[in-house]
Write a protein that holds these residues in place. Structure first.
Motif, mmCIF file in Angstrom:
data_model
loop_
_atom_site.group_PDB
_atom_site.id
_atom_site.type_symbol
_atom_site.label_atom_id
_atom_site.label_comp_id
_atom_site.label_asym_id
_atom_site.label_seq_id
_atom_site.Cartn_x
_atom_site.Cartn_y
_atom_site.Cartn_z
ATOM 1 N N ASP A 18 106.113 19.327 -15.199
ATOM 2 C CA ASP A 18 104.941 18.707 -14.571
ATOM 3 C C ASP A 18 103.694 19.583 -14.575
ATOM 4 N N TYR A 19 103.758 20.794 -15.143
ATOM 5 C CA TYR A 19 102.576 21.651 -15.196
ATOM 6 C C TYR A 19 102.708 22.630 -16.355
ATOM 7 N N VAL A 20 101.637 23.377 -16.629
ATOM 8 C CA VAL A 20 101.649 24.457 -17.610
ATOM 9 C C VAL A 20 101.228 25.736 -16.901
ATOM 10 N N HIS A 21 101.632 26.876 -17.469
ATOM 11 C CA HIS A 21 101.258 28.154 -16.862
ATOM 12 C C HIS A 21 99.751 28.382 -16.912
ATOM 13 N N ALA A 22 99.135 28.057 -18.030
ATOM 14 C CA ALA A 22 97.703 28.332 -18.175
ATOM 15 C C ALA A 22 97.086 27.384 -19.199
ATOM 16 N N MET A 23 95.786 27.208 -19.066
ATOM 17 C CA MET A 23 95.026 26.383 -20.011
ATOM 18 C C MET A 23 93.831 27.219 -20.474
ATOM 19 N N GLU A 24 93.801 27.505 -21.761
ATOM 20 C CA GLU A 24 92.646 28.202 -22.328
ATOM 21 C C GLU A 24 91.612 27.154 -22.721
ATOM 22 N N ASP A 73 90.672 13.591 -18.246
ATOM 23 C CA ASP A 73 90.999 14.425 -19.402
ATOM 24 C C ASP A 73 90.220 15.735 -19.392
ATOM 25 N N ASN A 74 89.173 15.822 -18.578
ATOM 26 C CA ASN A 74 88.384 17.048 -18.471
ATOM 27 C C ASN A 74 88.947 18.015 -17.428
ATOM 28 N N SER A 101 99.973 11.776 -19.762
ATOM 29 C CA SER A 101 100.831 12.758 -20.430
ATOM 30 C C SER A 101 100.258 14.179 -20.396
ATOM 31 N N ARG A 102 99.038 14.344 -19.928
ATOM 32 C CA ARG A 102 98.424 15.688 -19.870
ATOM 33 C C ARG A 102 99.063 16.525 -18.765
ATOM 34 N N ARG A 103 99.293 17.785 -19.069
ATOM 35 C CA ARG A 103 99.792 18.733 -18.079
ATOM 36 C C ARG A 103 98.779 19.864 -17.990
ATOM 37 N N ILE A 104 98.464 20.270 -16.779
ATOM 38 C CA ILE A 104 97.473 21.314 -16.543
ATOM 39 C C ILE A 104 98.033 22.313 -15.530
ATOM 40 N N PRO A 105 97.409 23.479 -15.395
ATOM 41 C CA PRO A 105 97.822 24.393 -14.340
ATOM 42 C C PRO A 105 97.601 23.746 -12.968
#
Length: 128
Positions: A18-24, A73-74, A101-105
């Motif tokens: 349900d998440y990601v560690h980081a988004m560059e 999406d932003n 479907s997007r996963r963010i920190p």
């Protein structure tokens, strides 16, 4: 602008689905920083239930994004402030529904809110 998920495969615990560690975020032209956004209706009142407040808070997030010419999406970061740890699953489900479907920190923190009826507050960062 380019967004790159950074989830190292080794040397760190695995991110859950349900998440990601980081988004560059590469070469954003604009950054939008949210204050803590509440699950309040148009009259500034908190609905009684968590589901209703989650609907309101995500509606409010989308409205603020639209004002800046952006959409979900932003979003590149969301922090949730929950009045009770029992709200984690409902908050997670609302976030996943809002983001598709997007996963963010993301981080969820259990806090005592300023008003007892405020059950959830979201803080976010968007890039465009």
């Amino acid at each position: 602008m380019q967004m790159i998920v950074r989830n190292p495969a080794e040397g760190i615990y695995e991110a859950t689905p349900d998440y990601v560690h980081a988004m560059e975020v590469v070469r954003p032209q604009r950054l939008l920083f949210f204050s803590g956004t509440m699950g309040l209706d148009l009259a500034g009142r908190a609905p009684a239930g968590l589901a209703e407040q989650l609907d309101c808070v995500w509606s409010n997030i989308r409205r603020i994004l639209a004002e800046a010419g952006m959409g979900v999406d932003n979003l590149v970061r969301v922090t949730s402030y929950l009045r009770d740890a029992a709200y984690v699953e409902a908050n997670q489900a609302a976030r996943l529904e809002a983001l598709g479907s997007r996963r963010i920190p993301t981080t969820a923190i259990v806090v005592e809110t300023l008003e007892p009826g405020w059950l959830v507050e979201l803080e976010a960062i968007a890039a465009g």
